[in-house]
Design a protein around this motif. Sequence first.
Motif, PDB file in Angstrom:
ATOM      1  N   PRO A   1      -6.467  29.455-114.665  1.00 10.23           N
ATOM      2  CA  PRO A   1      -5.745  30.506-113.942  1.00 10.23           C
ATOM      3  C   PRO A   1      -4.875  29.951-112.806  1.00 10.23           C
ATOM      4  N   TYR A   2      -3.908  30.765-112.399  1.00  8.62           N
ATOM      5  CA  TYR A   2      -2.960  30.391-111.355  1.00  8.62           C
ATOM      6  C   TYR A   2      -3.299  31.142-110.075  1.00  8.62           C
ATOM      7  N   VAL A   3      -3.223  30.432-108.949  1.00 12.49           N
ATOM      8  CA  VAL A   3      -3.602  31.032-107.658  1.00 12.49           C
ATOM      9  C   VAL A   3      -2.359  31.146-106.772  1.00 12.49           C
ATOM     10  N   LEU A   4      -1.998  32.367-106.420  1.00 11.61           N
ATOM     11  CA  LEU A   4      -0.846  32.611-105.531  1.00 11.61           C
ATOM     12  C   LEU A   4      -1.356  33.265-104.255  1.00 11.61           C
ATOM     13  N   LYS A   5      -0.926  32.723-103.110  1.00 15.45           N
ATOM     14  CA  LYS A   5      -1.391  33.284-101.835  1.00 15.45           C
ATOM     15  C   LYS A   5      -0.216  33.575-100.920  1.00 15.45           C
ATOM     16  N   ALA A   6      -0.141  34.802-100.437  1.00 21.27           N
ATOM     17  CA  ALA A   6       0.848  35.137 -99.408  1.00 21.27           C
ATOM     18  C   ALA A   6       0.550  34.278 -98.184  1.00 21.27           C
ATOM     19  N   ASP A   7       1.576  33.709 -97.585  1.00 19.96           N
ATOM     20  CA  ASP A   7       1.378  32.831 -96.434  1.00 19.96           C
ATOM     21  C   ASP A   7       0.745  33.565 -95.248  1.00 19.96           C
ATOM     22  N   GLY A   8       1.198  34.770 -94.975  1.00 16.95           N
ATOM     23  CA  GLY A   8       0.760  35.481 -93.766  1.00 16.95           C
ATOM     24  C   GLY A   8      -0.414  36.418 -94.014  1.00 16.95           C
ATOM     25  N   LEU A   9      -0.826  37.137 -92.966  1.00 16.93           N
ATOM     26  CA  LEU A   9      -1.948  38.072 -93.081  1.00 16.93           C
ATOM     27  C   LEU A   9      -1.548  39.244 -93.969  1.00 16.93           C
ATOM     28  N   ALA A  10      -2.411  39.581 -94.913  1.00 16.06           N
ATOM     29  CA  ALA A  10      -2.115  40.694 -95.819  1.00 16.06           C
ATOM     30  C   ALA A  10      -3.361  41.546 -96.039  1.00 16.06           C
ATOM     31  N   ALA A  11      -4.120  41.735 -94.964  1.00 15.68           N
ATOM     32  CA  ALA A  11      -5.316  42.586 -94.978  1.00 15.68           C
ATOM     33  C   ALA A  11      -6.244  42.252 -96.155  1.00 15.68           C
ATOM     34  N   GLY A  12      -6.400  40.957 -96.440  1.00 11.73           N
ATOM     35  CA  GLY A  12      -7.318  40.519 -97.493  1.00 11.73           C
ATOM     36  C   GLY A  12      -6.814  40.742 -98.908  1.00 11.73           C
ATOM     37  N   LYS A  13      -5.558  41.185 -99.039  1.00 13.33           N
ATOM     38  CA  LYS A  13      -5.064  41.511-100.381  1.00 13.33           C
ATOM     39  C   LYS A  13      -4.038  40.491-100.881  1.00 13.33           C
ATOM     40  N   GLY A  14      -3.755  39.469-100.094  1.00 16.56           N
ATOM     41  CA  GLY A  14      -2.640  38.572-100.394  1.00 16.56           C
ATOM     42  C   GLY A  14      -2.913  37.449-101.378  1.00 16.56           C
ATOM     43  N   VAL A  15      -4.109  37.431-101.991  1.00 17.44           N
ATOM     44  CA  VAL A  15      -4.406  36.362-102.954  1.00 17.44           C
ATOM     45  C   VAL A  15      -4.447  36.930-104.363  1.00 17.44           C
ATOM     46  N   LEU A  16      -3.664  36.327-105.265  1.00 14.08           N
ATOM     47  CA  LEU A  16      -3.654  36.788-106.654  1.00 14.08           C
ATOM     48  C   LEU A  16      -4.123  35.650-107.541  1.00 14.08           C
ATOM     49  N   ILE A  17      -5.010  35.972-108.467  1.00 15.08           N
ATOM     50  CA  ILE A  17      -5.487  34.969-109.430  1.00 15.08           C
ATOM     51  C   ILE A  17      -5.095  35.489-110.809  1.00 15.08           C
ATOM     52  N   ILE A  18      -4.247  34.702-111.522  1.00 23.20           N
ATOM     53  CA  ILE A  18      -3.552  35.230-112.692  1.00 23.20           C
ATOM     54  C   ILE A  18      -3.789  34.328-113.902  1.00 23.20           C
ATOM     55  N   ASP A  19      -3.995  34.966-115.044  1.00 24.40           N
ATOM     56  CA  ASP A  19      -4.305  34.185-116.251  1.00 24.40           C
ATOM     57  C   ASP A  19      -3.086  33.709-117.027  1.00 24.40           C
ATOM     58  N   SER A  20      -1.968  34.469-116.948  1.00 23.88           N
ATOM     59  CA  SER A  20      -0.840  34.048-117.786  1.00 23.88           C
ATOM     60  C   SER A  20       0.269  33.423-116.957  1.00 23.88           C
ATOM     61  N   LEU A  21       0.875  32.371-117.513  1.00 25.22           N
ATOM     62  CA  LEU A  21       1.937  31.651-116.806  1.00 25.22           C
ATOM     63  C   LEU A  21       3.138  32.561-116.541  1.00 25.22           C
ATOM     64  N   GLU A  22       3.501  33.335-117.564  1.00 25.98           N
ATOM     65  CA  GLU A  22       4.669  34.219-117.396  1.00 25.98           C
ATOM     66  C   GLU A  22       4.454  35.214-116.265  1.00 25.98           C
ATOM     67  N   GLU A  23       3.226  35.786-116.256  1.00 27.96           N
ATOM     68  CA  GLU A  23       2.911  36.764-115.216  1.00 27.96           C
ATOM     69  C   GLU A  23       2.887  36.106-113.830  1.00 27.96           C
ATOM     70  N   ALA A  24       2.376  34.875-113.786  1.00 30.93           N
ATOM     71  CA  ALA A  24       2.313  34.159-112.501  1.00 30.93           C
ATOM     72  C   ALA A  24       3.727  33.936-111.967  1.00 30.93           C
ATOM     73  N   LYS A  25       4.651  33.552-112.854  1.00 27.52           N
ATOM     74  CA  LYS A  25       6.040  33.317-112.416  1.00 27.52           C
ATOM     75  C   LYS A  25       6.658  34.624-111.913  1.00 27.52           C
ATOM     76  N   GLN A  26       6.402  35.690-112.670  1.00 26.24           N
ATOM     77  CA  GLN A  26       6.929  37.006-112.303  1.00 26.24           C
ATOM     78  C   GLN A  26       6.411  37.437-110.923  1.00 26.24           C
ATOM     79  N   LEU A  27       5.069  37.289-110.753  1.00 31.28           N
ATOM     80  CA  LEU A  27       4.468  37.719-109.484  1.00 31.28           C
ATOM     81  C   LEU A  27       4.915  36.846-108.320  1.00 31.28           C
TER      82      LEU A  27
END
Length: 422
Positions: free
Chosen positions: A145-171
């Motif tokens: 899986p791919y891990v994307l994290k918003a740099d700043g504070l996002a009330a605990g919601k800024g981390v996304l863990i994604i299974d598909s490469l295409e979706e990760a690029k999109q997000l």
Amino acid sequence: MNILIIGSGGREHALGWKICQSEKTTKLFFAPGNAGTSEIGENIPVGVSDFAGIKEIVLKNQIDMIIVGPEVPLVEGIHDYISSDNDLKGIKVVGPKKSGAQLEGSKDFAKEFMKKYNIPTAGFITVSNKNLTEGFEFLSSKKPPYVLKADGLAAGKGVLIIDSLEEAKQLLSEMLNGKFGDASKKVVIEEFLSGIEVSVFVITDGKNYKILPEAKDYKRIGEGDTGLNTGGMGAISPVPFADDEFMKKVEARIIKPTIEGIQKSELEYNGFIFFGLINVQGNPYVIEYNVRMGDPETEAVMLRVKSDFVSLLEGAAEGTLDKKSIEFDDRQAVTVILVSGGYPGSYEKGKVITGTEDVEDSIVFHAGTKEKNSEIVTNGGRVIAVSSYGNSMKEALSKSYKNAEKIVFDKKYFRKDLGFDL
Ligand code: AMP
Ligand code: GLY
């Protein structure tokens, strides 16, 4: 001493509970607090980011020490504000200044800090709209899986863990274009680490530190760690796999170099560091730094601090932690969080809470509660923490579960499987 705690959650109630046990405490205040904190101190309806309002509380009530519960006011510079105001000279503050709070306020800052001081963490790249292609290349070179994290504070919601490469690029593109507002103008892409997580806490004056009891937090809403992420559905302390051998590695590879890094980078730090760690085959890696205590971890950890906590807080604020000692209670502590039905999605507030007076052999900490027409009603997703001691995890949990049943409000929910993975 008159002490002011900033915040309104279970964490702040639990900190207050421990602080009340100290002979050094004269009077306790909360801004803004909840229905539970008003039983141990005085609530003052001032928000955590209202620095001028907080100054007024300090002056009016001769506050000697301020403990900052949540990260937002720290990242916004509450400590800098207090210490640069001539009227507030000598007021002790527990919580880092803005420079130190960047360890939580910017994931990019935290990752660069760890890289600089050789602190084990997942490989990463930081991407903005300027180097998006590099971001895509980094993603393409990794397995899911791919891990994307918003740099700043996002009330605990800024981390996304994604299974598909295409979706990760999109997000990734969506994040850079404002999915989390300014917080995701920069995105940290990380390698995925596989293991079990543990929260380790220290209190520090920026030079000396004391390790507090560690805890494990159960973040998912559903039993068996399924469903959406929440603020935390319960916690246990101690954590069986965080044995002496593991904790020695944590101290040598993570805690010591972090404190040294704080000094070398001249970060101003008096307060708590919460190391969100992952155990990868016996080796600790840092998933994130937080510049405050964890919630709900604090509702278990405070049960295990035997020493005078106010003395430790003073040590952190004054730079004398080397002269303090910390002793732990060896018993098992647990906390079970009762939440509003629907949480972490939408839920109703204002449900009458009864039965807290029937609780026996557990400690009740309030989170999202408030008083209304002399009744206590729900006022948030996480409503109440039921904490217990036991000679075993099973015993401590069975006390919390028994008492969790006695507390009644419409659509109450709690997880009944804490500790299932240990
Ligand atoms: P954070 O807000 O950084 O703690 O991330 C939220 C959650 O995402 C963590 O508690 C982990 O469960 C998960 N997570 C974050 N980073 C990673 C990583 N590099 N590898 C695996 N899981 C991660
Ligand atoms: N329990 C996790 C946190 O406080 O961020």
